[in-house]
Scaffold this active site. Structure first.
Site, PDB file in Angstrom:
ATOM      1  N   HIS A   1       0.863  -1.184   0.000  1.00 38.68           N
ATOM      2  CA  HIS A   1       0.000   0.000   0.000  1.00 38.68           C
ATOM      3  C   HIS A   1       0.898   1.231   0.000  1.00 38.68           C
ATOM      4  CE1 HIS A   1      -3.644   2.376   0.840  1.00 38.68           C
ATOM      5  NE2 HIS A   1      -2.817   3.150   1.519  1.00 38.68           N
ATOM      6  N   CYS A   2       0.799   2.044  -1.026  1.00 37.05           N
ATOM      7  CA  CYS A   2       1.665   3.225  -1.177  1.00 37.05           C
ATOM      8  C   CYS A   2       0.906   4.465  -0.719  1.00 37.05           C
ATOM      9  CB  CYS A   2       2.105   3.372  -2.634  1.00 37.05           C
ATOM     10  SG  CYS A   2       3.196   4.775  -2.923  1.00 37.05           S
ATOM     11  N   VAL A   3       1.431   5.106   0.325  1.00 29.94           N
ATOM     12  CA  VAL A   3       0.773   6.310   0.844  1.00 29.94           C
ATOM     13  C   VAL A   3       0.998   7.501  -0.074  1.00 29.94           C
ATOM     14  CG1 VAL A   3       0.911   5.539   3.236  1.00 29.94           C
ATOM     15  CG2 VAL A   3       2.803   6.854   2.268  1.00 29.94           C
TER      16      VAL A   3
ATOM     17  N   ASN B   1      -1.721   7.065  -2.446  1.00 28.31           N
ATOM     18  CA  ASN B   1      -2.963   6.800  -1.714  1.00 28.31           C
ATOM     19  C   ASN B   1      -3.754   5.664  -2.363  1.00 28.31           C
ATOM     20  OD1 ASN B   1      -4.754   7.250   0.413  1.00 28.31           O
ATOM     21  ND2 ASN B   1      -6.015   8.662  -0.772  1.00 28.31           N
TER      22      ASN B   1
END
Length: 342
Positions: free
Chosen positions: A179-181, A184
């Site tokens: 999950h890449c912040v 998003n």
């Protein structure tokens, strides 16, 4: 030399922190994890339970479900490109740098923003009841990292091989990577190609701006003939110009440019290392989730009894050669392709 000393200390601190995170990332109970767990246990006795839940929800919303890092990402890009356009581009144009060379960062920015939008808006491969039957047939279960018959307690569906439930998006993702912040969104089978291009163009942007800025500063030094000059130190003695004095002089003359150069050089090193790691995963047909789980699993023993308590060695059954592995990133396999091969 106070600024240079503080900047070098800051640079060493950041690089040391990144190195510790990389070393501890593959351990099940690393030093950082034990420290964080110990601190949370101590605070749990002080902070009331209801307040803990409120803080956890607020942090979860702030760092994972909000656009905080997306806004920070855009703000940093705007600051770097603002400084590049306002000063570096103008100075380089006056020094007769080639126009295409100066426009290259803007071309990379256009491509990067396109990949960013596609990566953040595209469906990463969310598993639903409608597509579950087809997705479960694409990859075989290796029996080590992915076991058949495991049901996701949240989605209430059997997990297909190479999938994982994202606790931030509350969905199971096909060929889950991470999950890449910064975008998003989850990175899965259907947007991995956009993320790879986004990461590559972002690294190229930072490297190009660093090269152009460094070339400008070198040109300034050469035109001023500063390296053959001298200066008078605090004791009144005349000394030849050294590299440390030159850096300090450039910082006092172009403070924002030198600071931006230090930032984009550090960014190039960090992004370049991560880009190489992502390329390695793509060439070997692994995801970040699988790489981490395989390292963690390799340090433990199988739950079932093995002869002489031997250690089980994980073997990647999904790798099909460099070319086919790269092709799978940009063209994920479908059920029809799987049936043709079988």
């Amino acid at each position: 030399m106070d600024f240079l000393t503080l900047f070098l200390i800051y640079l060493c601190f950041v690089l040391t922190t990144v190195a510790l995170l990389c070393i501890c990332s593959g351990r099940k109970e690393g030093f950082l994890a034990r420290s964080a767990n110990g601190a949370s246990q101590i605070l749990s006795f002080i902070i009331p339970t209801q307040l803990q839940r409120v803080i956890q929800r607020a942090l979860h919303r702030l760092f994972h479900t909000s656009c905080l890092f997306v806004v920070l990402h855009i703000a940093l890009q705007a600051a770097v490109y603002g400084e590049y356009t306002w000063e570096v581009f103008v100075y380089c144009w006056e020094l007769q740098f080639h126009l295409l060379f100066l426009l290259l960062p803007y071309l990379l920015l256009a491509g990067n923003m396109g990949c960013f939008i596609l990566c953040s808006r595209a469906n990463p491969g969310v598993i639903t009841k409608a597509n579950h039957a087809s997705l479960v047939k694409i990859y075989e279960y290796d029996g080590v990292l992915f076991q058949k018959g495991i049901v996701c307690p949240t989605c209430n569906m059997e997990k297909p091989a190479r999938s994982k439930h994202c606790r931030f998006c509350s969905t199971c993702v096909h060929r889950f990577d991470h999950h890449c912040v910064w975008v998003n969104n989850c990175i899965g089978a259907f947007n991995a190609k956009y993320f790879f291009l986004y990461l590559f163009t972002l690294t190229a942007m930072a490297a190009t701006i660093a090269v152009i800025t460094a070339a400008f500063l070198i040109q300034v030094v050469l035109l001023s003939n500063m390296m053959h000059g001298s200066y008078v130190d605090d004791q009144g003695q005349e000394r030849a110009v050294e590299i440390l004095f030159l850096i300090q002089h450039l910082f006092l003359t172009f403070p924002r440019i030198v600071f931006m150069l230090g930032f984009v050089i550090l960014l190039t090193l960090v992004l370049g290392a991560y880009c190489c790691f992502s390329l390695y995963l793509a060439l070997t047909n692994q995801t970040s989730n699988e790489w981490y789980k395989s390292r963690r699993y390799g340090c433990s023993h199988h739950l079932t009894l093995q002869p002489h308590d031997r250690q089980v060695v994980y073997k990647n059954i999904y790798s099909r050669g460099v070319w086919m592995n790269l092709k799978e990133i940009f063209k994920p396999p479908s059920v029809l392709e799987r049936k043709k091969k079988t």
